[in-house]
Design a protein around this motif. Structure first.
Motif, mmCIF file in Angstrom:
data_model
loop_
_atom_site.group_PDB
_atom_site.id
_atom_site.type_symbol
_atom_site.label_atom_id
_atom_site.label_comp_id
_atom_site.label_asym_id
_atom_site.label_seq_id
_atom_site.Cartn_x
_atom_site.Cartn_y
_atom_site.Cartn_z
ATOM 1 N N GLY A 218 8.764 7.356 -16.290
ATOM 2 C CA GLY A 218 7.991 6.858 -15.167
ATOM 3 C C GLY A 218 6.873 7.802 -14.813
ATOM 4 N N LYS A 356 -0.476 4.286 -11.637
ATOM 5 C CA LYS A 356 -0.319 2.890 -12.050
ATOM 6 C C LYS A 356 -0.669 2.761 -13.528
ATOM 7 C CE LYS A 356 -3.176 1.063 -9.187
ATOM 8 N NZ LYS A 356 -3.937 -0.008 -8.478
ATOM 9 N N ARG A 389 9.700 2.621 -11.542
ATOM 10 C CA ARG A 389 8.435 2.041 -11.124
ATOM 11 C C ARG A 389 7.831 2.833 -9.964
ATOM 12 N NH1 ARG A 389 10.834 -3.872 -10.245
ATOM 13 N NH2 ARG A 389 12.468 -2.541 -9.366
#
Length: 503
Positions: A218, A356, A389
């Motif tokens: 992540g 992102k 996430r």
């Protein structure tokens, strides 16, 4: 030619062997000869011991002094033999009686002024002395707390060589360890501090319940390190046997706390990615020292930014993950250290690692090259993989819904209890320790439960080792669900974890 004997302990890994120290006084020129495969630190004991004896007000014999350490073909490392050498010389010279030396093991380094300094390996040394039938041991006074962990042998602490000589002459007493109070486990970080990440929290619970290895992927700042640090708090406390085993490794490594040396909570070891192979696995000149993987024995080894570690260091873990121990061969001998740990890996999805994925500037080839540092054989040994996430505003303000460590730990302990009860006849303590043949034969699942697993193997998505690990995860999921055997739902969930690893 007077001869006197004392006894000490040589350590080979965390296993000790009692050493006989002989002192022979002869005529001729005044010199000291030390034989018996001493290392450089032990060869310097000749000068340390002579200065310590003289500065303690005791006579040093004139003429030749021959010191022999037996077995002669066993390498002797370190300065723990100083006290035994000094006692042998004094007894051979008639300065002290040898009565109390019989059946006594001596451990300690001598300063030039006669102070007895602490040394590494007191705990495994005393365990070896007790196993060999010795009834008494004299250790440095600063090591009494560690020495008190060993039952069944009389322990005395010497702060100075002068006090030890008075004890041998029955003119004084040495210090004795106090009765240790109940061990207070150290505080561990709470899982409630982790914001969001339900997939990561669930994977951590499954890993704790079955002893599985985990990979977190992540962007930076999503909680990968926070999750890893909270795994030891979910694991069961170490049993008495495990505590002594882990404490023995840390004693040899020299990383024990003097105030509370007994390790009761699974250790957490997180080396930097610049660590060398020898520091990670164990090594060094002469006889090998324990590495980070052995310090993490019965605990957690966390490799943060794992793609930065380098292939040589990561590939050196492959055999250890399967066998639970590491064998290191050097010129002076081969050493085996325990290394049964849970591996937690954490990595960014790419080198630029934006918050992102849409902001990533890496090319597909660059992303593939970055993650390819984790080889297929290594990933095949990792049971659970989770993609974390980025946090949203909603999850960041929803911290009240996070379960604390104690609540999750109760479910983990119940799942562990079910697994221990199931495997107790075979001697396995967790699902991750069950060998593949047992999962496919004695504890085989019905065909309708493994249909997804068989299909993945037929299509080449899963290796034989991966299939075994899927079955272990399925048993853990069944234990958490309170079911007697895994069904198709648990096998499918386990396969989903494995498919993430392959991805």
């Amino acid at each position: 030619m007077p001869i006197a004997k004392t006894w000490s302990v040589a350590l080979l890994g965390i296993d000790g062997r009692v050493i006989e120290i002989e002192a022979d006084l002869g005529g001729g020129l005044s010199r000291i000869t030390l034989v018996g495969l001493p290392d450089a630190g032990l060869r310097e004991a000749k000068d340390r011991v002579r200065s310590a004896v003289r500065n303690s007000g005791q006579p040093w014999p004139e003429g030749k002094v021959t010191l022999g350490l037996s077995p002669a073909n066993l390498p002797k490392v370190g300065s723990a033999y100083d006290l035994g050498i000094a006692a042998a010389v004094l007894a051979a010279n008639g300065a002290v009686p040898a009565t109390r030396l019989l059946g006594t093991v001596l451990l300690g380094e001598l300063a030039l002024d006669g102070r007895v300094r602490p040394v590494r390996g007191i705990l495994p040394g005393l365990l070896a002395a007790r196993a060999a039938g010795y009834e008494r041991a004299v250790v440095p006074a600063d090591s009494l707390v560690e020495a008190a962990l060993v039952d069944g042998i009389e322990i005395a602490g010497a702060p100075h060589l002068r006090d030890f000589v008075a004890w041998l002459k029955r003119e004084g007493e040495l210090a004795h360890p106090e009765t240790p109070g109940p061990a207070v486990p150290p505080a561990v970080p709470d899982l409630a501090d982790v914001v969001g990440q339900p997939e990561g929290r669930w994977a951590l619970e499954v890993a704790a319940a079955g002893g599985h290895h985990v990979l977190f992927t992540g962007p930076p700042g999503v909680g990968k390190t926070m999750l890893a640090k909270r795994l030891p708090g979910l694991l069961p406390r170490l049993s008495s046997e495990e505590s002594l085993e882990v404490t023995a490794v840390h004693s040899v490594d020299g990383s024990l706390s003097r105030s509370s040396p007994l390790v009761t909570v699974p250790p957490f070891v997180a080396p930097h990615h610049s660590i060398t192979v020898a520091a990670l696995i164990g090594g060094g000149s002469g006889l090998a020292s324990p590495g980070a993987i052995s310090r993490a024995h019965r605990g957690v080894l966390f490799l943060d930014e794992v793609c930065e570690f380098g292939s040589e260091r990561l590939e050196s873990l492959r055999t250890v993950l399967e066998e639970g121990e590491v064998r290191i061969a050097r010129v002076k001998g081969a050493i085996t250290y325990p290394a049964r740990f849970q591996l937690v890996l954490a990595t960014n999805p790419c080198a630029c690692a934006p918050p992102k994925d849409t902001d990533c500037v890496c090319t597909p080839m660059a992303r593939r090259r970055y993650l390819s540092r984790l080889s297929g054989p290594l990933l095949d040994r990792v049971d659970l993989s989770v993609r974390l996430r980025p946090l949203s505003a909603l999850s960041a303000h929803d911290s009240d819904a996070a379960e604390p460590t104690e609540t999750v730990r109760e479910r983990v302990l119940e799942a562990r209890r079910r697994a221990t009860e199931r495997w107790k006849e075979q001697g396995w303590r967790s699902n991750s320790e069950v060998p593949g043949p047992a999962l496919r034969r004695e504890f085989a699942l019905p065909p309708d439960a493994t249909v997804l697993l068989d299909r993945a193997m037929d299509r080449g998505f899963l290796s034989g080792r991966g299939a075994d690990r899927c079955l272990r995860i399925a048993w853990t999921l069944a234990d958490l669900d309170g079911q007697a055997r895994p069904g198709v739902e648990q096998v499918g969930a386990a396969l989903d974890f494995r498919e993430r690893v392959a991805a």
